[in-house]
Design a protein around this motif. Structure first.
Motif, mmCIF file in Angstrom:
data_model
loop_
_atom_site.group_PDB
_atom_site.id
_atom_site.type_symbol
_atom_site.label_atom_id
_atom_site.label_comp_id
_atom_site.label_asym_id
_atom_site.label_seq_id
_atom_site.Cartn_x
_atom_site.Cartn_y
_atom_site.Cartn_z
ATOM 1 N N MET A 1 -33.641 88.928 -53.298
ATOM 2 C CA MET A 1 -33.195 87.607 -53.699
ATOM 3 C C MET A 1 -33.892 87.140 -54.971
ATOM 4 S SD MET A 1 -30.805 86.238 -51.895
ATOM 5 C CE MET A 1 -30.925 84.506 -52.197
ATOM 6 N N ILE A 2 -35.097 87.602 -55.190
ATOM 7 C CA ILE A 2 -35.821 87.147 -56.377
ATOM 8 C C ILE A 2 -35.125 87.592 -57.667
ATOM 9 C CG2 ILE A 2 -37.437 89.073 -56.666
ATOM 10 C CD1 ILE A 2 -39.587 86.770 -56.963
ATOM 11 N N GLN A 3 -34.358 88.687 -57.599
ATOM 12 C CA GLN A 3 -33.628 89.153 -58.777
ATOM 13 C C GLN A 3 -32.489 88.198 -59.154
ATOM 14 O OE1 GLN A 3 -34.006 91.088 -56.032
ATOM 15 N NE2 GLN A 3 -35.220 92.839 -56.635
ATOM 16 N N LEU A 4 -32.056 87.357 -58.223
ATOM 17 C CA LEU A 4 -30.950 86.431 -58.470
ATOM 18 C C LEU A 4 -31.388 85.073 -59.014
ATOM 19 C CD1 LEU A 4 -28.713 87.098 -55.353
ATOM 20 C CD2 LEU A 4 -28.430 87.968 -57.668
ATOM 21 N N LEU A 5 -32.687 84.870 -59.157
ATOM 22 C CA LEU A 5 -33.162 83.596 -59.707
ATOM 23 C C LEU A 5 -32.561 83.367 -61.083
ATOM 24 C CD1 LEU A 5 -36.915 83.433 -58.676
ATOM 25 C CD2 LEU A 5 -35.030 82.059 -57.805
ATOM 26 N N ASN A 6 -32.096 82.164 -61.333
ATOM 27 C CA ASN A 6 -31.457 81.724 -62.581
ATOM 28 C C ASN A 6 -30.029 82.224 -62.762
ATOM 29 O OD1 ASN A 6 -33.688 80.180 -63.420
ATOM 30 N ND2 ASN A 6 -34.681 82.028 -64.166
ATOM 31 N N PHE A 7 -29.550 83.095 -61.882
ATOM 32 C CA PHE A 7 -28.156 83.509 -61.950
ATOM 33 C C PHE A 7 -27.280 82.361 -61.464
ATOM 34 C CE2 PHE A 7 -29.837 87.636 -62.465
ATOM 35 C CZ PHE A 7 -28.821 88.488 -62.853
ATOM 36 N N ARG A 8 -26.059 82.301 -61.943
ATOM 37 C CA ARG A 8 -25.088 81.321 -61.445
ATOM 38 C C ARG A 8 -24.384 81.956 -60.259
ATOM 39 N NH1 ARG A 8 -23.826 76.559 -62.773
ATOM 40 N NH2 ARG A 8 -21.780 75.699 -62.358
ATOM 41 N N LEU A 9 -24.482 81.299 -59.101
ATOM 42 C CA LEU A 9 -23.936 81.842 -57.860
ATOM 43 C C LEU A 9 -22.729 81.038 -57.391
ATOM 44 C CD1 LEU A 9 -27.165 82.440 -55.730
ATOM 45 C CD2 LEU A 9 -25.970 84.053 -57.205
ATOM 46 N N ARG A 10 -21.840 81.714 -56.679
ATOM 47 C CA ARG A 10 -20.729 81.066 -55.978
ATOM 48 C C ARG A 10 -21.018 81.250 -54.491
ATOM 49 N NH1 ARG A 10 -15.589 79.653 -57.281
ATOM 50 N NH2 ARG A 10 -15.955 80.506 -59.351
ATOM 51 N N VAL A 11 -21.222 80.133 -53.799
ATOM 52 C CA VAL A 11 -21.606 80.149 -52.390
ATOM 53 C C VAL A 11 -20.484 79.526 -51.565
ATOM 54 C CG1 VAL A 11 -23.344 79.422 -50.715
ATOM 55 C CG2 VAL A 11 -24.025 79.921 -53.062
ATOM 56 N N ILE A 12 -20.022 80.248 -50.549
ATOM 57 C CA ILE A 12 -18.997 79.735 -49.645
ATOM 58 C C ILE A 12 -19.692 79.268 -48.372
ATOM 59 C CG2 ILE A 12 -16.921 80.280 -48.331
ATOM 60 C CD1 ILE A 12 -16.322 82.411 -50.469
ATOM 61 N N LEU A 13 -19.359 78.047 -47.940
ATOM 62 C CA LEU A 13 -19.990 77.441 -46.780
ATOM 63 C C LEU A 13 -19.071 77.491 -45.564
ATOM 64 C CD1 LEU A 13 -21.498 74.314 -48.562
ATOM 65 C CD2 LEU A 13 -22.555 76.537 -48.183
ATOM 66 N N LEU A 14 -19.636 77.211 -44.393
ATOM 67 C CA LEU A 14 -18.886 77.261 -43.141
ATOM 68 C C LEU A 14 -17.650 76.379 -43.145
ATOM 69 C CD1 LEU A 14 -21.612 77.260 -40.359
ATOM 70 C CD2 LEU A 14 -19.939 79.039 -40.818
ATOM 71 N N ASP A 15 -17.726 75.219 -43.766
ATOM 72 C CA ASP A 15 -16.598 74.296 -43.772
ATOM 73 C C ASP A 15 -15.635 74.559 -44.929
ATOM 74 O OD1 ASP A 15 -18.194 73.447 -45.799
ATOM 75 O OD2 ASP A 15 -18.319 71.374 -45.159
ATOM 76 N N THR A 16 -15.644 75.759 -45.469
ATOM 77 C CA THR A 16 -14.784 76.270 -46.554
ATOM 78 C C THR A 16 -15.060 75.642 -47.909
ATOM 79 O OG1 THR A 16 -12.898 74.785 -46.219
ATOM 80 C CG2 THR A 16 -12.940 76.833 -44.918
ATOM 81 N N GLN A 17 -16.101 74.833 -48.036
ATOM 82 C CA GLN A 17 -16.476 74.339 -49.355
ATOM 83 C C GLN A 17 -17.021 75.504 -50.169
ATOM 84 O OE1 GLN A 17 -19.283 71.183 -49.299
ATOM 85 N NE2 GLN A 17 -18.009 69.843 -48.054
ATOM 86 N N VAL A 18 -16.815 75.428 -51.478
ATOM 87 C CA VAL A 18 -17.353 76.428 -52.394
ATOM 88 C C VAL A 18 -18.274 75.699 -53.363
ATOM 89 C CG1 VAL A 18 -16.820 78.139 -54.154
ATOM 90 C CG2 VAL A 18 -15.299 77.865 -52.187
ATOM 91 N N MET A 19 -19.501 76.179 -53.473
ATOM 92 C CA MET A 19 -20.479 75.599 -54.391
ATOM 93 C C MET A 19 -20.801 76.635 -55.456
ATOM 94 S SD MET A 19 -21.512 72.628 -53.201
ATOM 95 C CE MET A 19 -21.945 71.686 -51.780
ATOM 96 N N THR A 20 -20.800 76.218 -56.709
ATOM 97 C CA THR A 20 -21.261 77.093 -57.780
ATOM 98 C C THR A 20 -22.398 76.394 -58.494
ATOM 99 O OG1 THR A 20 -19.690 76.214 -59.376
ATOM 100 C CG2 THR A 20 -18.998 78.155 -58.139
ATOM 101 N N GLY A 21 -23.467 77.137 -58.749
ATOM 102 C CA GLY A 21 -24.614 76.547 -59.427
ATOM 103 C C GLY A 21 -25.664 77.597 -59.734
ATOM 104 N N GLN A 22 -26.622 77.209 -60.542
ATOM 105 C CA GLN A 22 -27.707 78.100 -60.932
ATOM 106 C C GLN A 22 -28.785 78.076 -59.863
ATOM 107 O OE1 GLN A 22 -29.405 77.131 -64.708
ATOM 108 N NE2 GLN A 22 -30.733 78.921 -64.721
#
Length: 88
Positions: A1-22
């Protein structure tokens, strides 16, 4: 996980929300801290609506700093490289 620091991620949540952020930080339980976050969620049509209005709509909201609890995360994908790597 430390390799992903500062990367922009797309995270899908249980309630189908999608979050994108650094990704700024994470902890041993895999809780995430995202900055410059955008939230995308689907709005269901009202019952009895017809035609194009009956289609699901997507709502976008800009958030500054978000902490995501590990139990709500379904999946994560890299959306973009860190800003320092994009310029090279």
């Amino acid at each position: 996980m430390i390799q992903l620091l500062n990367f922009r991620l797309r995270v899908i949540l249980l309630d189908t929300q999608v979050m994108t952020g650094q990704m700024l930080a994470f902890d041993k339980r895999m809780d995430l801290v995202l900055s410059d976050c955008e939230e995308f969620r689907r709005i269901n049509p009202k019952p009895g609506a017809s035609g194009t209005a009956a289609q699901d709509k997507e709502q976008k909201r800009t958030l500054e700093l978000v902490i995501l609890h590990e139990e709500t995360i379904v999946s994560m994908n890299v959306d973009a490289l860190p800003p320092t790597l994009e310029r090279q």
